[in-house]
Motif scaffolding. Structure first.
Motif, short mmCIF file in Angstrom:
data_model
loop_
_atom_site.label_atom_id
_atom_site.label_comp_id
_atom_site.label_asym_id
_atom_site.label_seq_id
_atom_site.Cartn_x
_atom_site.Cartn_y
_atom_site.Cartn_z
N ARG A 1 3.94 3.79 4.91
CA ARG A 1 4.94 4.83 4.49
C ARG A 1 6.12 4.06 4.83
NH1 ARG A 1 3.92 10.12 4.64
NH2 ARG A 1 5.83 10.53 5.08
N MET B 1 7.28 2.21 1.62
CA MET B 1 7.79 2.61 0.73
C MET B 1 9.06 3.71 1.10
SD MET B 1 4.22 4.22 -1.46
CE MET B 1 3.33 3.01 -2.10
N GLY B 2 9.48 3.46 2.05
CA GLY B 2 10.66 3.97 2.59
C GLY B 2 10.67 5.64 3.10
N LEU B 3 9.39 5.99 3.40
CA LEU B 3 9.23 6.91 3.78
C LEU B 3 9.33 7.24 5.36
CD1 LEU B 3 6.12 8.18 1.60
CD2 LEU B 3 8.31 8.86 1.53
N PRO B 4 9.79 8.46 5.94
CA PRO B 4 9.54 8.68 7.42
C PRO B 4 8.38 8.55 8.05
CG PRO B 4 10.41 10.68 6.26
CD PRO B 4 10.20 9.83 5.29
N THR C 1 2.94 11.73 -5.60
CA THR C 1 3.78 12.17 -4.45
C THR C 1 4.61 11.01 -3.72
OG1 THR C 1 1.82 11.49 -3.11
CG2 THR C 1 1.65 13.68 -4.10
N THR C 2 4.53 9.99 -4.20
CA THR C 2 5.13 8.45 -3.63
C THR C 2 6.94 8.75 -4.14
OG1 THR C 2 5.03 7.19 -5.88
CG2 THR C 2 3.26 7.29 -4.02
N PRO C 3 7.68 8.18 -3.49
CA PRO C 3 9.20 7.86 -3.81
C PRO C 3 9.16 7.46 -5.13
CG PRO C 3 8.95 7.14 -1.42
CD PRO C 3 7.44 7.20 -1.97
N ASP D 1 5.11 10.11 10.13
CA ASP D 1 4.39 11.50 9.90
C ASP D 1 4.40 12.13 11.11
OD1 ASP D 1 3.62 12.74 7.45
OD2 ASP D 1 1.90 11.93 7.46
N GLU E 1 1.23 4.44 9.06
CA GLU E 1 2.83 4.46 9.19
C GLU E 1 3.52 3.27 8.56
OE1 GLU E 1 3.96 7.32 9.57
OE2 GLU E 1 3.10 8.39 11.30
N ARG F 1 -0.02 14.50 12.61
CA ARG F 1 -0.83 13.84 11.64
C ARG F 1 -2.45 13.76 12.11
NH1 ARG F 1 -0.72 10.56 6.95
NH2 ARG F 1 -2.52 9.25 7.11
#
Length: 551
Positions: free
Chosen positions: A104, A107-110, A503-505, A112, A101, A116
């Motif tokens: 994530r 990279m600014g991702l919410p 698959t990254t931002p 999971d 996490e 998960r």
């Protein structure tokens, strides 16, 4: 001896289970890019199987050498140990969830979420089971061959030959049968996808566009990627709105795999089409080598066409339908022949023009396109008439010039953002900075755009046994501080990262942002290739336009 090898590892080996559990836990630590639960589970399952296989191999080697076994746990002890290993795996899965996490979040991702872990375990178990079954089949094949040879040869030599013959057999089945069939299936599916016509993809009416009624290249043969490139909505009016000055319509030549039968024929077709539309009369001419699928990143092309005020022509020739990562791991030679043929055809015509009438010639490539673009020209091509520069983004590991330049970098600079000599020929940039900005260029310019979190650039087979330089401090700011080098496991981690690098931002992994391309083109084209005056206000308008298009 051969018979004795059958019994100690017929059940679950205690040492193998221990190593498998350790490798499972290590595989849950962060790699370069975040993975969904299914991919992380496949990685963890493969790592468990690798650790278990290493453990079994050590046991077999120990016994083959005739060394003494001091401890032979009974069935009850082995069963108890198996439950402890299972508990350790579940605990490691829970503990390492936070580290994933954190990556994530970097990279600014919410997050999971807790599901998960369930997805990870449901994927890891069957993956590990299949690989363990394959391992047992290999061991059975090895011992079967060894038993057949034992009446004729010493037992240790029979075992060695059994291992080699089994390895050759599995290699043949894996590479020449299974992998080849998979590649053929992928190639056919991506070809079908490439040939799919969008609902509104009518041939262009502009005679200067590839696929028009006046074009030498049929509309149906350039494929979906070529149609998207030709129909890019950035036109003279859109460029003029950004620059605040009259602009020209950018010229885009695209030759698909279906346009001609051979690389040489496609290269000649590209040259003839470029001559027809007046590409050599533009201020800037770019040979843009596509990625494996034939894709030309619009995030790279929009800044180029805007900065030149549309006074630019790009020439691209497709060489494959496969994604770059798949081509890179299986058939890296894809595209070399086409890239060389295209460069030879374009460069020969270009160098025959009077020097005061030649356009500025640049090369561009992303991913596998960067590798093939680099291979398209050699030293002898450039002695008499060098091109002005090259822009290579996300160069894959093993790229010819990238490897040599990176190895020869200044010793106080990291591999993920190196500095090469005085910066007059080669410069690197990432999403955070570009060294040597403002220093004078030499007559030939090369710009590399790479992110420290891009596994396609920084994967290497040597990671299997050696810590790579890019993992040593200082690390790139987009790389997790929790990433650790572990023999075998890190190799598997980065290998899985290669497959999921896109698959990254945007701005991380292998997804390059338009604003970073903009910085690279500014460095490469300034001031000769730019149109008008690009002050802060004009650059801000361009950055806003790039963001508005999601690039």
């Amino acid at each position: 001896m051969i018979r004795s090898l059958l019994t100690p590892v017929s059940g679950f080996s205690t040492l193998a289970l221990c190593l498998g559990a350790l490798c499972f836990g290590f595989a849950l630590t962060p790699g370069l890019v975040p993975h969904p639960g299914t991919v992380q589970g496949a990685l963890a399952g493969a790592s468990f199987a690798a650790g278990y296989g290493i453990g079994v191999g050590l046991v077999l080697l120990w016994q083959a050498l005739g060394l003494r076994v001091w401890l032979r746990p009974g069935p009850a002890a082995r069963q108890a140990f198996s439950w402890l290993v299972l508990a350790a795996i579940l605990g490691a899965t829970w503990l390492h969830a936070d580290a994933q996490e954190d990556l994530r979040g970097l990279m600014g991702l919410p997050p999971d979420g807790p599901l998960r872990i369930v997805t990870l375990l449901l994927t890891a178990v069957p993956v590990a089971a299949v690989l363990l079954i394959l391992g047992r089949l290999f061991r059975s094949a090895m011992l079967t061959v060894a038993r057949g040879l034992s009446p004729l040869l010493p037992e240790r030599l029979a075992l060695l030959l059994g291992f080699l013959i089994a390895a050759l057999l599995f290699s043949f089945i894996g590479n020449d049968v299974i992998v080849r069939r998979i590649l053929e299936a992928f190639d056919a599916s991506y070809q079908a996808l490439d040939e799919t016509l969008p609902a509104s993809a009518d041939p262009p009416s502009d005679p200067l566009k590839t696929g028009s009624a006046a074009s030498l290249i049929p509309w149906g043969g350039i494929g979906n990627e070529g149609r998207q490139r030709v129909l890019d909505p950035l036109d003279a009016a859109a460029i003029g709105a950004i620059t605040g000055a009259p602009a020209r319509e950018p010229l885009r030549v695209y030759v698909g795999l279906g346009s001609a039968d051979t690389p040489e024929a496609r290269a000649r077709l590209a040259l003839d089409e470029a001559i027809r539309i007046g590409a050599f009369d533009r201020k800037v001419l770019v040979i843009a080598t596509p990625t494996g699928t034939g894709w030309i990143d619009p995030s790279a092309m929009m800044p180029l066409e805007a900065l030149t005020g549309g006074d630019v022509a790009t020439i691209s020739v497709q060489y494959s339908y496969l994604p770059s990562w798949l081509s890179l791991l299986t058939v890296p030679e894809y595209g070399e022949e086409t890239a060389r043929a295209v460069f030879a055809a374009i460069h020969e015509h270009w160098r025959a023009l009077p020097e005061d009438r030649r356009p500025q010639l640049y090369l561009f490539g992303l991913s596998l396109g960067a590798r093939n673009s680099d291979l398209s020209a050699d030293f002898y091509d450039l002695i008499g008439a060098p091109y002005q520069g090259a822009f290579w983004a996300g160069p894959p590991f093993g790229s010819r010039s990238w490897v040599d330049i990176t190895r020869a970098r200044l010793p106080d600079t990291p591999q993920w953002l190196p500095r090469f000599r005085d910066g007059s020929v080669v410069r690197f940039l990432n999403q955070y900075e570009m060294p040597d900005r403002g220093k004078p260029w030499g007559p030939l310019r090369i710009v590399y755009l790479q992110y420290a979190s891009d596994p396609i650039t920084f994967f290497s087979p040597s990671i299997l046994w050696q810590e790579p330089d890019w993992m040593k401090p200082p690390r790139g700011p987009d790389v997790s501080p929790d990433l650790r080098w572990i023999p075998v496991i890190t190799f598997l981690q980065i290998g899985f990262d290669v497959m999921t690098a896109t698959t990254t931002p945007r701005g991380f992994g292998h997804v390059y942002a338009g604003t970073d391309y903009l910085n690279g083109w500014l460095a490469l084209l300034s001031p000769e290739g730019l149109s008008g005056t690009w002050d802060d206000a004009a650059l801000m308008r361009l950055r806003t336009a790039i963001a508005a298009r999601g690039l």
